[in-house]
Design an enzyme around this catalytic site. Structure first.
Site, mmCIF file in Angstrom:
data_model
loop_
_atom_site.group_PDB
_atom_site.id
_atom_site.type_symbol
_atom_site.label_atom_id
_atom_site.label_comp_id
_atom_site.label_asym_id
_atom_site.label_seq_id
_atom_site.Cartn_x
_atom_site.Cartn_y
_atom_site.Cartn_z
ATOM 1 N N ASP A 13 36.483 40.474 41.650
ATOM 2 C CA ASP A 13 36.324 41.902 41.949
ATOM 3 C C ASP A 13 35.250 42.167 42.998
ATOM 4 O O ASP A 13 34.590 43.196 42.983
ATOM 5 C CB ASP A 13 35.992 42.710 40.667
ATOM 6 C CG ASP A 13 37.070 42.545 39.621
ATOM 7 O OD1 ASP A 13 38.257 42.504 40.001
ATOM 8 O OD2 ASP A 13 36.735 42.451 38.424
ATOM 9 N N HIS A 41 43.561 43.672 43.020
ATOM 10 C CA HIS A 41 43.000 43.823 44.359
ATOM 11 C C HIS A 41 43.290 45.240 44.837
ATOM 12 O O HIS A 41 44.433 45.578 45.102
ATOM 13 C CB HIS A 41 43.615 42.804 45.328
ATOM 14 C CG HIS A 41 43.315 41.378 44.969
ATOM 15 N ND1 HIS A 41 43.902 40.310 45.592
ATOM 16 C CD2 HIS A 41 42.474 40.846 44.051
ATOM 17 C CE1 HIS A 41 43.438 39.190 45.070
ATOM 18 N NE2 HIS A 41 42.582 39.483 44.133
ATOM 19 N N ARG A 306 33.470 47.186 33.606
ATOM 20 C CA ARG A 306 32.949 45.871 33.971
ATOM 21 C C ARG A 306 31.475 45.777 33.605
ATOM 22 O O ARG A 306 30.738 46.750 33.745
ATOM 23 C CB ARG A 306 33.109 45.654 35.477
ATOM 24 C CG ARG A 306 34.573 45.583 35.906
ATOM 25 C CD ARG A 306 34.709 45.529 37.431
ATOM 26 N NE ARG A 306 36.117 45.470 37.824
ATOM 27 C CZ ARG A 306 36.596 45.907 38.990
ATOM 28 N NH1 ARG A 306 35.789 46.441 39.883
ATOM 29 N NH2 ARG A 306 37.880 45.809 39.260
HETATM 30 P P1 GDP Z 1 39.097 42.239 44.344
HETATM 31 O O1 GDP Z 1 39.699 41.911 43.022
HETATM 32 O O2 GDP Z 1 38.103 41.215 44.803
HETATM 33 O O3 GDP Z 1 40.114 42.522 45.406
HETATM 34 O O4 GDP Z 1 38.245 43.568 44.140
HETATM 35 P P2 GDP Z 1 38.695 44.881 43.328
HETATM 36 O O5 GDP Z 1 39.694 45.609 44.114
HETATM 37 O O6 GDP Z 1 39.016 44.538 41.920
HETATM 38 O O7 GDP Z 1 37.315 45.651 43.255
HETATM 39 C C1 GDP Z 1 36.686 46.170 44.362
HETATM 40 C C2 GDP Z 1 36.631 47.705 44.238
HETATM 41 O O8 GDP Z 1 35.670 48.221 45.116
HETATM 42 C C3 GDP Z 1 37.918 48.395 44.628
HETATM 43 O O9 GDP Z 1 38.057 49.545 43.849
HETATM 44 C C4 GDP Z 1 37.714 48.742 46.100
HETATM 45 O O10 GDP Z 1 38.463 49.868 46.522
HETATM 46 C C5 GDP Z 1 36.266 49.044 46.100
HETATM 47 N N1 GDP Z 1 35.546 48.692 47.324
HETATM 48 C C6 GDP Z 1 35.728 47.597 48.121
HETATM 49 N N2 GDP Z 1 34.794 47.560 49.079
HETATM 50 C C7 GDP Z 1 33.990 48.634 48.877
HETATM 51 C C8 GDP Z 1 32.806 49.122 49.505
HETATM 52 O O11 GDP Z 1 32.273 48.540 50.451
HETATM 53 N N3 GDP Z 1 32.256 50.253 48.995
HETATM 54 C C9 GDP Z 1 32.773 50.910 47.936
HETATM 55 N N4 GDP Z 1 32.157 52.010 47.500
HETATM 56 N N5 GDP Z 1 33.883 50.483 47.312
HETATM 57 C C10 GDP Z 1 34.470 49.356 47.770
HETATM 58 MG MG MG Z 2 39.899 42.724 41.167
#
Ligand code: GDP
Ligand code: MG
Length: 424
Positions: A13, A41, A306
């Site tokens: 995440d 994601h 989380r």
């Molecule tokens: P992944 O599983 O690694 O792809 O990550 P997730 O999607 O589960 O979690 C990342 C969350 O943070 C998502 O809701 C994204 O939209 C959000 N997100 C990603 N990058 C940023 C950022 O730079 N700033 C903020 N505020 N949210 C972000």
């Molecule tokens: Mg994720």
């Protein structure tokens, strides 16, 4: 031609989906090489907001071919539902831009059942599974009790194989868990409803990728979860059941002979961990609640809150090394903007001694974090697109992490949208 693997450095995440969505502009092919529909994601772009589970995050780019490699847990029901959801928002998904490896194994309905039954049996010793059947699936794959996607192209033979496996799995569910709900009839319905629909996408993706390599195409490999969830090098048994490391990308994708050019390690500006397992830097109470709310830290797949903590330099350094990350994308820096003092976990105390080593899992259980504080910047940075426009204190924070982990931070993400990014 170049190839690159995008991986999570920590517990998952970190924002991998968001980074893949951004970077796919430069790539011809995106491959998921491990894990299954338990991934979450989140991608926000001009086409909408999506939570991808099994589909590669390159699916939104018109000229990208997306591949599900042999290393993934292919759940036809989940995949078909996901494809239908994404298509509803106007995204094109055809056998031209989505290909499933004929060597990918099928995640069966009984894997999900077994996952739930086993977590229930474990009671307070549960692993914190997302209950998507991933652990029983990979166990069965390694006992050679799964069906390969390519087998489905011969109906008669694959149905015979599935019947044999159903008999075997019924024995296990009945005798170990006293569960009689697995029936051949249900499996047949599942086959007719979902399995048929994935057939057009199945092909020899190894061959496709070999050709892509030969033709000089740019290939991006997308991982799920992060280093600390790797089955061999993570917080076992609170890991996932596959290898989340970049070194596994060529194997899980179907090009084991390929040398990787670069690895982008995605690191979140603070820590989160879903489910059970040792999490040395964990914060509690009001401090944790504030960070969880600021970062909207609730699972994309499960909705579970989380667990949160400050960035953990020990775990991150270990993650960067195991991933062989050549550059870092630091995400969610904007989330820390409310903090006056930013906590950083710089070491652990284990058995009365200071250490900067990521310890053996059972030793992590009793380790305590050493916390230091850096100054916060306390202003909105979410619209900033240039490094030198970031407040000095924010640059100090980034540079402090960069120095501590010894790898260049090339990307700094300050928002969830595609263009909320600073490239150094
Ligand atoms: P992944 O599983 O690694 O792809 O990550 P997730 O999607 O589960 O979690 C990342 C969350 O943070 C998502 O809701 C994204 O939209 C959000 N997100 C990603 N990058 C940023 C950022 O730079 N700033 C903020 N505020 N949210 C972000
Ligand atoms: Mg994720």
């Amino acid at each position: 031609m170049s190839n690159c693997v995008i991986v999570g450095v920590n517990w998952g995440d970190e924002g991998k989906g968001r980074m893949v969505d951004l970077l796919t502009e430069k790539y011809d092919v995106v491959v998921r090489y491990q894990g299954g529909g338990n991934a979450g994601h989140t991608v926000i772009n001009e086409k909408g907001k999506f939570a991808l589970h099994l589909l590669p995050s390159g699916i939104f780019r018109d000229n990208v071919v997306n591949i599900l490699g042999n290393g993934v847990a292919l759940d036809p029901e989940n995949l078909i539902k996901e494809i239908e959801n994404v298509k509803e928002k106007g995204i094109k998904i055809t056998p031209e831009n989505l290909k499933i490896s004929e060597r990918a194994s099928l995640l069966m309905p009984w894997h999900i059942k077994q996952d739930i039954l086993e977590e229930d049996r474990l009671k307070d010793k549960k692993y914190g599974s997302t209950k998507q059947g991933i652990a029983p699936f990979y166990s069965d794959k390694f006992q050679k009790k799964t069906v390969l996607a390519g087998e489905l192209l011969d109906d008669e033979k694959s149905i015979e194989h599935i019947k044999d496996l159903t008999k075997w799995k019924k024995l296990i569910l009945e005798n170990v868990y006293n569960d009689n709900s697995c029936s051949l009839g249900d499996i047949e319905t599942w086959y007719r409803t979902y399995v048929y629909k994935i057939k057009p996408f199945i092909c020899d993706t190894g061959e496709f990728l070999s050709k892509a390599v030969k033709d000089g195409k740019n290939i991006l490999f997308e991982a799920q979860l992060g280093t600390l969830r790797d089955i061999d090098f993570g917080i076992y048994p609170y890991t996932t059941s596959s290898n989340t490391l970049s070194a596994y990308a060529p194997i899980g994708a179907g090009v084991p002979f390929l040398r990787i050019d670069s690895v982008i390690g995605v690191v979140k500006a603070y820590s989160t961990c879903v489910g059970e397992g040792p999490f040395v830097c964990e914060m509690f109470g009001e401090e944790a609640e504030k960070l969880r709310t600021a970062g909207a830290e609730f699972g994309a797949k499960t909705g579970r809150p989380r667990r949160v903590g400050p960035i953990d330099i020990v775990a991150t350094k270990y993650g960067v090394k195991m991933q062989n990350a050549t550059e870092i994308a630091l995400t969610k820096l904007d989330v820390l903007s409310y903090m006056k003092k930013i906590p950083v976990c710089t070491g652990y105390i284990s058995e009365g001694k200071k250490t900067d080593r990521f310890l053996f899992p059972t030793k992590l259980e009793s380790a305590k974090p050493i916390i230091e504080y850096l100054d916060g910047w306390q202003c909105d940075i979410s619209k900033i697109k240039k490094w030198d426009k970031l407040p000095q204190k924010a640059r100090d924070y980034v540079e402090y992490i960069e120095k501590s982990i010894g790898t260049r931070i090339k990307y700094i993400s300050v928002g969830a949208e595609r263009d909320s990014i600073i490239i150094r």
